[in-house]
Every structure is written in C-alpha cells, then in structure tokens.
Write a protein that holds these residues in place. Sequence first.
Motif, PDB file in Angstrom:
ATOM      1  N   HIS A 187      55.420 -40.629 -13.265  1.00 60.05           N
ATOM      2  CA  HIS A 187      56.750 -40.975 -12.745  1.00 60.05           C
ATOM      3  C   HIS A 187      57.169 -40.068 -11.589  1.00 60.05           C
ATOM      4  CE1 HIS A 187      58.595 -37.459 -14.654  1.00 60.05           C
ATOM      5  NE2 HIS A 187      57.947 -37.778 -15.764  1.00 60.05           N
ATOM      6  N   SER A 188      56.395 -39.012 -11.336  1.00 54.63           N
ATOM      7  CA  SER A 188      56.713 -38.091 -10.251  1.00 54.63           C
ATOM      8  C   SER A 188      55.556 -38.007  -9.276  1.00 54.63           C
ATOM      9  CB  SER A 188      57.033 -36.704 -10.817  1.00 54.63           C
ATOM     10  OG  SER A 188      57.197 -35.753  -9.774  1.00 54.63           O
ATOM     11  N   GLU A 189      55.874 -38.088  -8.002  1.00 52.49           N
ATOM     12  CA  GLU A 189      54.834 -37.955  -6.982  1.00 52.49           C
ATOM     13  C   GLU A 189      54.389 -36.505  -6.833  1.00 52.49           C
ATOM     14  OE1 GLU A 189      52.068 -38.793  -4.087  1.00 52.49           O
ATOM     15  OE2 GLU A 189      53.165 -40.185  -5.397  1.00 52.49           O
ATOM     16  N   ASN A 190      55.338 -35.593  -6.976  1.00 53.11           N
ATOM     17  CA  ASN A 190      55.041 -34.168  -6.853  1.00 53.11           C
ATOM     18  C   ASN A 190      55.673 -33.406  -8.019  1.00 53.11           C
ATOM     19  OD1 ASN A 190      53.651 -33.924  -4.138  1.00 53.11           O
ATOM     20  ND2 ASN A 190      55.543 -34.948  -3.519  1.00 53.11           N
ATOM     21  N   PRO A 191      55.008 -33.342  -9.170  1.00 54.61           N
ATOM     22  CA  PRO A 191      55.552 -32.610 -10.312  1.00 54.61           C
ATOM     23  C   PRO A 191      55.758 -31.130  -9.994  1.00 54.61           C
ATOM     24  CG  PRO A 191      53.684 -33.956 -10.956  1.00 54.61           C
ATOM     25  CD  PRO A 191      53.728 -33.962  -9.474  1.00 54.61           C
ATOM     26  N   ARG A 192      56.576 -30.489 -10.794  1.00 53.27           N
ATOM     27  CA  ARG A 192      56.905 -29.084 -10.554  1.00 53.27           C
ATOM     28  C   ARG A 192      55.649 -28.212 -10.527  1.00 53.27           C
ATOM     29  NH1 ARG A 192      61.166 -26.881 -14.643  1.00 53.27           N
ATOM     30  NH2 ARG A 192      62.262 -28.661 -13.681  1.00 53.27           N
ATOM     31  N   ALA A 193      54.727 -28.463 -11.466  1.00 55.30           N
ATOM     32  CA  ALA A 193      53.502 -27.652 -11.499  1.00 55.30           C
ATOM     33  C   ALA A 193      52.665 -27.862 -10.244  1.00 55.30           C
ATOM     34  CB  ALA A 193      52.683 -28.003 -12.738  1.00 55.30           C
ATOM     35  N   SER A 194      52.676 -29.092  -9.733  1.00 54.29           N
ATOM     36  CA  SER A 194      51.922 -29.391  -8.516  1.00 54.29           C
ATOM     37  C   SER A 194      52.502 -28.639  -7.320  1.00 54.29           C
ATOM     38  CB  SER A 194      51.937 -30.893  -8.252  1.00 54.29           C
ATOM     39  OG  SER A 194      51.301 -31.198  -7.037  1.00 54.29           O
ATOM     40  N   LYS A 195      53.827 -28.613  -7.240  1.00 54.43           N
ATOM     41  CA  LYS A 195      54.467 -27.887  -6.131  1.00 54.43           C
ATOM     42  C   LYS A 195      54.224 -26.388  -6.244  1.00 54.43           C
ATOM     43  CE  LYS A 195      58.264 -31.233  -5.686  1.00 54.43           C
ATOM     44  NZ  LYS A 195      59.732 -31.437  -5.819  1.00 54.43           N
ATOM     45  N   LYS A 196      54.352 -25.867  -7.471  1.00 52.72           N
ATOM     46  CA  LYS A 196      54.221 -24.427  -7.680  1.00 52.72           C
ATOM     47  C   LYS A 196      52.852 -23.924  -7.265  1.00 52.72           C
ATOM     48  CE  LYS A 196      54.538 -20.900 -11.307  1.00 52.72           C
ATOM     49  NZ  LYS A 196      54.809 -20.646 -12.746  1.00 52.72           N
ATOM     50  N   HIS A 197      51.806 -24.694  -7.614  1.00 52.49           N
ATOM     51  CA  HIS A 197      50.432 -24.258  -7.330  1.00 52.49           C
ATOM     52  C   HIS A 197      49.866 -24.890  -6.062  1.00 52.49           C
ATOM     53  CE1 HIS A 197      50.122 -22.146 -11.155  1.00 52.49           C
ATOM     54  NE2 HIS A 197      50.705 -23.178 -11.724  1.00 52.49           N
ATOM     55  N   LYS A 198      50.720 -25.616  -5.336  1.00 51.84           N
ATOM     56  CA  LYS A 198      50.315 -26.234  -4.072  1.00 51.84           C
ATOM     57  C   LYS A 198      49.031 -27.052  -4.229  1.00 51.84           C
ATOM     58  CE  LYS A 198      52.500 -22.529  -1.419  1.00 51.84           C
ATOM     59  NZ  LYS A 198      52.312 -21.459  -0.397  1.00 51.84           N
ATOM     60  N   ALA A 199      49.031 -27.907  -5.245  1.00 55.91           N
ATOM     61  CA  ALA A 199      47.832 -28.698  -5.543  1.00 55.91           C
ATOM     62  C   ALA A 199      47.586 -29.737  -4.460  1.00 55.91           C
ATOM     63  CB  ALA A 199      47.997 -29.387  -6.890  1.00 55.91           C
ATOM     64  N   ASN A 200      46.333 -29.901  -4.113  1.00 54.70           N
ATOM     65  CA  ASN A 200      45.921 -30.922  -3.145  1.00 54.70           C
ATOM     66  C   ASN A 200      45.448 -32.148  -3.918  1.00 54.70           C
ATOM     67  OD1 ASN A 200      44.903 -32.503  -1.134  1.00 54.70           O
ATOM     68  ND2 ASN A 200      43.464 -30.990  -0.329  1.00 54.70           N
ATOM     69  N   LYS A 201      46.223 -33.230  -3.901  1.00 50.79           N
ATOM     70  CA  LYS A 201      45.891 -34.416  -4.704  1.00 50.79           C
ATOM     71  C   LYS A 201      44.583 -35.059  -4.268  1.00 50.79           C
ATOM     72  CE  LYS A 201      50.630 -35.591  -5.998  1.00 50.79           C
ATOM     73  NZ  LYS A 201      51.301 -34.556  -5.202  1.00 50.79           N
ATOM     74  N   GLU A 202      44.194 -34.859  -3.041  1.00 57.53           N
ATOM     75  CA  GLU A 202      42.935 -35.438  -2.569  1.00 57.53           C
ATOM     76  C   GLU A 202      41.734 -34.825  -3.275  1.00 57.53           C
ATOM     77  OE1 GLU A 202      42.814 -38.009  -0.554  1.00 57.53           O
ATOM     78  OE2 GLU A 202      45.009 -38.006  -0.459  1.00 57.53           O
ATOM     79  N   GLN A 203      41.901 -33.638  -3.820  1.00 57.37           N
ATOM     80  CA  GLN A 203      40.796 -32.959  -4.488  1.00 57.37           C
ATOM     81  C   GLN A 203      40.799 -33.181  -5.993  1.00 57.37           C
ATOM     82  OE1 GLN A 203      41.110 -28.854  -3.308  1.00 57.37           O
ATOM     83  NE2 GLN A 203      40.314 -29.235  -1.239  1.00 57.37           N
ATOM     84  N   LEU A 204      41.766 -33.928  -6.510  1.00 53.85           N
ATOM     85  CA  LEU A 204      41.813 -34.194  -7.945  1.00 53.85           C
ATOM     86  C   LEU A 204      40.720 -35.183  -8.330  1.00 53.85           C
ATOM     87  CD1 LEU A 204      45.666 -34.606  -8.487  1.00 53.85           C
ATOM     88  CD2 LEU A 204      44.260 -32.596  -8.970  1.00 53.85           C
ATOM     89  N   SER A 205      40.352 -35.170  -9.591  1.00 54.11           N
ATOM     90  CA  SER A 205      39.324 -36.091 -10.090  1.00 54.11           C
ATOM     91  C   SER A 205      39.926 -37.432 -10.489  1.00 54.11           C
ATOM     92  CB  SER A 205      38.585 -35.469 -11.281  1.00 54.11           C
ATOM     93  OG  SER A 205      39.508 -35.105 -12.289  1.00 54.11           O
ATOM     94  N   VAL A 206      41.161 -37.695 -10.079  1.00 52.93           N
ATOM     95  CA  VAL A 206      41.831 -38.980 -10.282  1.00 52.93           C
ATOM     96  C   VAL A 206      42.513 -39.382  -8.982  1.00 52.93           C
ATOM     97  CG1 VAL A 206      42.246 -38.598 -12.749  1.00 52.93           C
ATOM     98  CG2 VAL A 206      43.972 -37.879 -11.080  1.00 52.93           C
ATOM     99  N   LEU A 207      42.806 -40.670  -8.855  1.00 46.48           N
ATOM    100  CA  LEU A 207      43.648 -41.139  -7.760  1.00 46.48           C
ATOM    101  C   LEU A 207      45.089 -41.078  -8.252  1.00 46.48           C
ATOM    102  CD1 LEU A 207      44.077 -42.458  -4.981  1.00 46.48           C
ATOM    103  CD2 LEU A 207      43.818 -44.690  -6.098  1.00 46.48           C
ATOM    104  N   TRP A 208      45.836 -40.094  -7.778  1.00 50.99           N
ATOM    105  CA  TRP A 208      47.212 -39.859  -8.239  1.00 50.99           C
ATOM    106  C   TRP A 208      48.172 -40.790  -7.516  1.00 50.99           C
ATOM    107  CZ3 TRP A 208      49.067 -35.812 -11.539  1.00 50.99           C
ATOM    108  CH2 TRP A 208      50.461 -35.739 -11.635  1.00 50.99           C
ATOM    109  N   GLN A 209      48.913 -41.577  -8.298  1.00 52.90           N
ATOM    110  CA  GLN A 209      49.942 -42.452  -7.760  1.00 52.90           C
ATOM    111  C   GLN A 209      51.190 -42.291  -8.627  1.00 52.90           C
ATOM    112  OE1 GLN A 209      49.274 -44.743  -4.816  1.00 52.90           O
ATOM    113  NE2 GLN A 209      47.884 -42.989  -4.833  1.00 52.90           N
ATOM    114  N   SER A 210      52.304 -42.837  -8.159  1.00 52.49           N
ATOM    115  CA  SER A 210      53.540 -42.661  -8.924  1.00 52.49           C
ATOM    116  C   SER A 210      54.468 -43.848  -8.748  1.00 52.49           C
ATOM    117  CB  SER A 210      54.262 -41.376  -8.482  1.00 52.49           C
ATOM    118  OG  SER A 210      54.709 -41.497  -7.142  1.00 52.49           O
TER     119      SER A 210
END
Length: 295
Positions: A187-210
Amino acid sequence: MKEKITGRDAAKGITKVSKQRPPVLGEVEKLLLLLIEQKQRAGDSVTKAIICEKVKALHADLLNQQPGTSADAEGFKASRRWFERFKTRSGIHSMVRHGEAASSNVAAAEEFATEFLEVMVSEHYLPQQVFNCDETGLFWKRMPKRTFITEEETSLPGHKPMKDRLSLLFCANASGDLKIKPLLVYHSENPRASKKHKANKEQLSVLWQSNRKAWVTRSLFVKWVNVVFGPAVKQYLVDNNLPLKAILLMDNAPAHPPGLEKDLLEDFNFIKVMFLLPNTTSKLQPMDQQVISNF
C-alpha cells in the motif's frame, strides 16, 4: 519452576517414560509442556518449528546445569521421530485457528487436465515452456494459523490478527528450473524502512509496485508480464536452445483479463495464455500445490 516440573502429575501430559531415554530428556519434555501451556493460555501460536527450537535450547540449558550428564554431550537433534513420539507421550495435538473450505468442480478439473495435455502434445510444448502464475496475500505480521495445545483442551481463545498485508504474484515453469521474479504490491510506494535505508527498488528480488489496497490490478499484472515475465522467458528459451513459444496458465481472477495477448508487447507474441476453469484451481493450480504455502 523446578518445583512445578518435579511435582507435575504424570497422568496428564507426559504419560509414558522410557528407561532407555536419558533422564535429562524427560525433564526437558516436562518443562516444554509447561511452556506450551503458558503460550496456550496467552493465545500464542505454537508450531512444530517453535517446539523443536525450544526443546533444543532447553536441553542445552539443562545439560549446562548438570555437568555429569556426559552421555548427552553430543547434543539433542529434535528430529522428526522425536517430535512424533513426544506428541504421543504428551497428547498434544494440532489445531487450525480458522479456515475456509473451498468448493471445487472435480469433473471440470479432470476435463481441463485432459484438454491441456492434448494441447501440450499436439503443439509440442515441453515442461520448460509451460508456466503458471498465481497471487497470494501475505499478512506479514500475522501469527501462524496452527498451534499445538495440550491434551485436556479442545478449543483455544481467539486473537485479533495483525492486518498489515501485501500481495505477491509467483510464477515458475513446470520443470521448476526457471522461477520468475515475483510481483510485490504494497500500500506504500516508499515505506519508512525503505526511506531510512535508502533502498534501491531496482535491486530488489521482486518487482515492487503499490496501490492503496495492496492488490494486484490488471495494469500492474500487465506491467509485470511485459517488464519481468516476457523478457525472462524469452532469454531462458534462447539460452536453452528451445523453440520460442510458451504457455502462461492462470486462473480467471479480475487481474487476469481475457484477451491478455493484446496487451503483450510485440516481442512477446510467442506467449500463449490459457485460463483454468472456474472452481478448479484448488485441484489444478500448480502454485497451490504447496508452492505458495512452502514460501
């Protein structure tokens, strides 16, 4: 706690004691049963994995307190055989907290299976070229449905489950050697943990959508097919010197619209889309045959 263990009524709980078993193991199982009862009263879930991990920790702790037990020094494995015997000795049994039976059309499932096999044979599809996809909701904060309770109890108190969920779409071929990158919808495009750790969604092992409800929609599904599924399948077929054709088998969920081939990019017009018949997925859906549950 020691007094509780030594004073426990042997007629309830641990009822059979083998002379061949190390005495320390009997003490461990008594303590383990008390812990199961405590969790049961608290409404917590107790799974097989939890029991096995806890008994190994208890066994190690008691050995440290009893330095003379050299026969047990090699460690306790908490094997499947031990667990089954512990269930028999203690009387614990497994219950599902809640569940819903799914209706299925057995005759239609058998008919579809026959037709699908005919398509594979007549059009010369190999297992490597046949893919199945299916979605599931993951309540990632929810407690397990199944828990072990003591012999005296036949029911257990309810609990209010956490409802923070996400949706996942899994896909693989029939031969099992190509697992497609899953689609994850939150339900969130940029969850708090993602912002905190500056996660790059392109490098995730899933296709992240919201989206607001964390559902797989038609537009998100089509995007996954064109961005992830199509390129991965095409590269796999080329790398393995296989004919450029594939079947994508799925149920008729709202996110899987009829005429999906029209939404495919031109590079992926080799993909043939087939739909399972209604009320047959519990019998036929490959992803429902323990693939999703094992995940």
